[in-house]
Design a protein around this motif. Sequence first.
Motif, mmCIF file in Angstrom:
data_model
loop_
_atom_site.group_PDB
_atom_site.id
_atom_site.type_symbol
_atom_site.label_atom_id
_atom_site.label_comp_id
_atom_site.label_asym_id
_atom_site.label_seq_id
_atom_site.Cartn_x
_atom_site.Cartn_y
_atom_site.Cartn_z
ATOM 1 N N CYS A 1 -6.182 8.800 -0.175
ATOM 2 C CA CYS A 1 -5.095 8.566 0.786
ATOM 3 C C CYS A 1 -4.010 7.666 0.224
ATOM 4 O O CYS A 1 -2.853 7.733 0.676
ATOM 5 C CB CYS A 1 -5.658 7.962 2.071
ATOM 6 N N ALA A 2 -4.352 6.827 -0.753
ATOM 7 C CA ALA A 2 -3.380 5.945 -1.420
ATOM 8 C C ALA A 2 -2.559 5.137 -0.423
ATOM 9 O O ALA A 2 -1.346 4.972 -0.574
ATOM 10 C CB ALA A 2 -2.465 6.776 -2.323
ATOM 11 N N LEU A 3 -3.236 4.614 0.595
ATOM 12 C CA LEU A 3 -2.541 3.812 1.609
ATOM 13 C C LEU A 3 -2.654 2.311 1.339
ATOM 14 O O LEU A 3 -1.997 1.517 2.012
ATOM 15 C CB LEU A 3 -3.116 4.125 2.991
ATOM 16 N N TYR A 4 -3.484 1.954 0.379
ATOM 17 C CA TYR A 4 -3.700 0.545 0.062
ATOM 18 C C TYR A 4 -4.009 0.437 -1.420
ATOM 19 O O TYR A 4 -4.724 1.303 -1.957
ATOM 20 C CB TYR A 4 -4.872 -0.006 0.891
ATOM 21 N N PRO A 5 -3.440 -0.539 -2.117
ATOM 22 C CA PRO A 5 -2.611 -1.642 -1.631
ATOM 23 C C PRO A 5 -1.176 -1.217 -1.324
ATOM 24 O O PRO A 5 -0.728 -0.171 -1.796
ATOM 25 C CB PRO A 5 -2.655 -2.625 -2.814
ATOM 26 N N PRO A 6 -0.442 -2.025 -0.566
ATOM 27 C CA PRO A 6 0.957 -1.702 -0.270
ATOM 28 C C PRO A 6 1.817 -1.806 -1.524
ATOM 29 O O PRO A 6 1.399 -2.405 -2.534
ATOM 30 C CB PRO A 6 1.335 -2.752 0.778
#
Length: 456
Positions: A318-323
Amino acid sequence: MAMQYEFVHTKDDGNGEKTGAGLQSQEPAGQSQWKLLKVVTMEKDGMKVLRIKKEINDDTEHNTPSPVTDEQLCPKVDMVFDKEWSQSLWRDDKIDSIDRTEEETPGSSMTQHQNGGLLQCSKLNPSTPILKVFCDPERDTYPDYRLKRESLNYLFSLALTGQDRQTATFKILVFIYWLAHGTSYKTVSETFGIPLSNATSIVRDVADKLVKLSLKIVNKPSSGELALTVQGFGRLARHPVFEKAVGAIGGCHVRVKIPGVPQPQQRPGDQPLPEKALPTINFQGVCDHTGSFIDVFAGLPGSMTDVRILRHSPLYKCALYPPPGCFLLGNGRYPCLQTPVCLITPYSKSDQNPLHVQFNQHHAMALSSIERTFGIMKKRWHTIFLQPLELHPSFIPKVLAVCTVLHNICLRSGDLLEPVEVEDGSKVTEALKEWLASNETSGEALRDSLAKQIST
């Protein structure tokens, strides 16, 4: 009109059964109907099973009950009325007379029998030895449950919903005891005085419910908490360059003894079987500077490398973290990445460049948060992480997820432990030189930039 009740003691019929009139309900004079509930207790699988027989007699001239016209079997009762848990109650062959009829509507701590004929109520029984400690506010609950009273209260505040809190409290205590000691379901059954089938179902049900708490307890920091996280990693690393780190990633292996599968045999006089002789399950976790888990992923076989585990995890996909602008810290088992997950790893130990050596020192201090976190987990739940689990592999990820939930609850309630000695993944001798996938870009340029900032 209100009914009256009287209790008739049971008698031994000589065949291993104790029979007799249990609660006998009488209607006022002038009524033609008598109702009698017969209570039968018999030994079965080392436990006493309650069987209830209901009789109706319309004969106004005789008080003798008619033959049984309906029979109900209450399978392995774990709760009887609203006084005590059945095993301690029936062990002494004592029943308190209760003004309650079969047709009564269930109250706040009742569960309806599946056939609708028997109402069961539940309350904690302080006379049960394992519950004495919990019911006494002055006693320490850690030896029995591996959680201090503050952590248990915090857990109950999150998990207890609805009206049936007494039963829910008891079930949670059963599960926590099982988790803390890694004992068999039979031992749990005997310890709490409940049927074996109930012990098994309680553990499964409570695990399902506590996993749902991960949405509240195991989550990534908010925008306001993110500022505290980066400052915390800067303090751990003792350099402001690492004030862009928002998490540390690591993993461990959990050994498994799969039920029904033959295990490697050991001959007399041989050396003990190595840990690798048993199959393992991978457990990947990401924590913040305080050691609180913010992301977990478990269930893949231990034969997979840490890199492959990462690539299968939702964190990577998902590559939602890290910002943007921030990065995670990992040991030498991971490649240094810029995308899809920004992950900074140490330089190889063989790299003697003074700049890189200095960077590795600060990096190791910041990465110590995840190593310490796994050390605390292994000390608190040593039967889960340090001993082979005799569970089906499909159930183990739920157990590990619950461990992370309880770990975060302990941190929030101040229930702290010193970690056990664990392998320091930050001191891996050689960094991996794995190929990058088509969607990955190297993070070595970013790492070189951070190293230069440290030297200035």
